[in-house]
Design an enzyme around this catalytic site. Structure first.
Site, PDB file in Angstrom:
ATOM      1  N   SER A 133      46.416  33.648  37.182  1.00  0.00           N
ATOM      2  CA  SER A 133      46.189  32.361  37.851  1.00  0.00           C
ATOM      3  C   SER A 133      47.238  31.341  37.424  1.00  0.00           C
ATOM      4  O   SER A 133      48.441  31.560  37.628  1.00  0.00           O
ATOM      5  CB  SER A 133      44.777  31.873  37.564  1.00  0.00           C
ATOM      6  OG  SER A 133      44.485  30.709  38.310  1.00  0.00           O
ATOM      7  N   ASP A 146      39.939  36.136  47.704  1.00  0.00           N
ATOM      8  CA  ASP A 146      40.119  35.038  46.750  1.00  0.00           C
ATOM      9  C   ASP A 146      39.955  33.704  47.487  1.00  0.00           C
ATOM     10  O   ASP A 146      40.707  33.404  48.421  1.00  0.00           O
ATOM     11  CB  ASP A 146      41.516  35.146  46.121  1.00  0.00           C
ATOM     12  CG  ASP A 146      41.672  34.260  44.892  1.00  0.00           C
ATOM     13  OD1 ASP A 146      41.086  33.166  44.876  1.00  0.00           O
ATOM     14  OD2 ASP A 146      42.407  34.679  43.969  1.00  0.00           O
ATOM     15  N   HIS A 156      38.560  35.442  42.844  1.00  0.00           N
ATOM     16  CA  HIS A 156      39.588  34.932  41.933  1.00  0.00           C
ATOM     17  C   HIS A 156      39.332  35.315  40.470  1.00  0.00           C
ATOM     18  O   HIS A 156      40.295  35.523  39.729  1.00  0.00           O
ATOM     19  CB  HIS A 156      39.665  33.402  42.053  1.00  0.00           C
ATOM     20  CG  HIS A 156      40.841  32.799  41.344  1.00  0.00           C
ATOM     21  ND1 HIS A 156      42.137  32.973  41.764  1.00  0.00           N
ATOM     22  CD2 HIS A 156      40.898  32.016  40.221  1.00  0.00           C
ATOM     23  CE1 HIS A 156      42.961  32.338  40.951  1.00  0.00           C
ATOM     24  NE2 HIS A 156      42.226  31.729  39.996  1.00  0.00           N
TER      25      HIS A 156
END
Length: 429
Positions: A147, A212, A241
């Protein structure tokens, strides 16, 4: 406007857990640091690392005795080291790697406040610790960014030319692109991974969930397309995610990737060693077989000087010596010498005969007839006169000598010796 947008992007990017999920304390007996609030594991060291921005971050280094590669893991924006501790331990065992995880400035027990540039300083401090404290080489290191962690990972990866590999887990193209579908990069944007990933020279694995709802899967696909050395990506169907680790294909694909880059590292090392050995052997053979250029020039110069001196000495000797006499010249000289001898003898014989004729003519008048009768009738007197006149028999001997030389010269083909004989019927005066 740009500053406002950048600040807003930074606030949306960082969500450190509050309160932190762990605390750090030192063991009273050993002085070693340990994390409270987590299950303690073997072969784990807790560290506090200073950064270039004056902060101090907390890191955990987990060893695997069978490992040859080391993973430097940068976690997501809403987690800290305490929450990632068990996952790090599992990855260390399943992937058979050493692993270092760390908290960004302002996360967990790390000091300071989170920002884009502070995360760059944080990952730099962790990398230097692995390099200097644990002796991990750049070519044996894998950077893993999840991320928002894909930002510092991409930034460091594009500055390490010998890095082994990169893993991007649910990555972002840039901070601003998470909020707005912009088509260009603005100066106030943060984590411009879209501009940095093409500069990475090692294999890149991208993992992203198709469902996601925080960072669209298009971010991961675009980064994979821009990678210079692409590895087979993993698009987890139905993955969101923060749950990709729950899918079996996640760990399976990661193991395959780690095994591939590990084998390529061994192959590259063996190839480099073989090439080095070959080049060393070739250089040694060339140095042994071929003379040094300076020696070649020196040798050729010496040879030229020797040849020149020999030519000069030979020319001098030829100049001092008389030219050799040809065989025809020798024969001509010999023939001329014998011609002179024969002519002289012939002349003496001719003069002797003339003298004898004159004497006989003189004796014919005034009592010469009686003397002629004595010569004809008294052999003793004739012999005595022959003894007194040694040239009495000379007319025949030279003629025989001339004939002998004439035969010799005629056989040799040099000249006609008959020129020395008087012509037939000629009278000698």
């Amino acid at each position: 406007m740009g500053a406002v947008t950048s600040t807003m992007a930074a606030k949306l990017a960082f969500f450190p857990p509050n309160p932190p999920s762990y605390s750090v304390e030192a063991d009273p007996s050993t002085g070693r640091l340990r994390l409270n609030g987590v299950t303690e594991k073997e072969n784990v060291e807790i560290l506090k690392l200073p950064t270039s921005r004056g902060t101090q971050i907390v890191a955990a280094f987990m060893r695997n005795p069978e490992a040859s590669l080391t993973v430097l893991y940068s976690h997501g924006n809403a987690a800290d080291l305490g929450q990632m501790y068990d996952l790090f331990s599992e990855l260390r065992l399943h992937l058979r790697v050493n692993l270092m995880g760390y908290d960004y400035s302002g996360y967990g027990q790390s000091t300071g406040k989170p920002s884009e540039h502070s995360t760059y300083a944080d990952i730099e401090a962790a990398y230097k610790c692995l390099e200097k404290t644990y002796g991990v080489k750049e070519e044996n290191m894998i950077l893993y960014g999840q991320s928002v962690g894909s930002g510092p990972t991409s930034d460091l990866a594009c500055r390490l030319p010998r890095l082994r590999a990169v893993v991007l887990h649910s990555p972002i193209l840039s901070g601003l692109r998470v909020m707005y579908p912009v088509k260009r990069t603005y100066w106030f944007d943060i984590y411009k991974n879209i501009d940095k990933i093409p500069l990475v020279k090692c294999p890149v694995l991208v993992i992203h969930g198709t469902e996601d709802d925080v960072v669209n899967v298009s971010h991961g696909k675009k980064l994979w397309e821009l990678s210079k050395e692409k590895y087979e990506p993993l698009w987890i169907r139905g993955g969101n995610h923060c749950d990709l680790e729950m899918y079996p294909e996640y760990i399976r694909h990661l193991k395959k990737f780690i095994s591939t880059v590990e084998n390529s590292a061994a192959t590259a090392t063996a190839t480099a060693a073989a090439e080095a050995a070959t080049s060393t052997a070739a250089a040694a053979a060339a140095a042994t077989a071929l003379p040094i250029p300076s020696m070649i020039r020196r040798s050729s110069t010496t040879t030229d000087q020797r040849d020149k001196s020999r030519r000069v000495s030979t020319i001098d000797r030829r100049r001092d010596q008389k030219p050799p006499r040809l065989s025809l010249d020798v024969d001509h000289h010999h023939r001329r010498h014998h011609h002179q001898v024969v002519v002289d003898k012939s002349r003496s014989c001719t003069e002797g005969r003339d003298h004898e004729n004159l004497r006989r003519r003189g004796g014919g008048g005034g009592g010469g007839g009686g003397r002629r009768r004595n010569l004809d009738n008294n052999p003793a007197v004739m012999v005595e006169e022959d003894k007194s006149n040694p040239n009495s028999d000379l007319p025949d001997k030279p003629r025989k000598s001339i004939d002998r030389f004439g035969e010799m010269f005629r056989s040799s083909g040099f000249c006609n010796i008959d020129c020395f004989k008087p012509p037939t019927g000629a009278t000698i005066v």
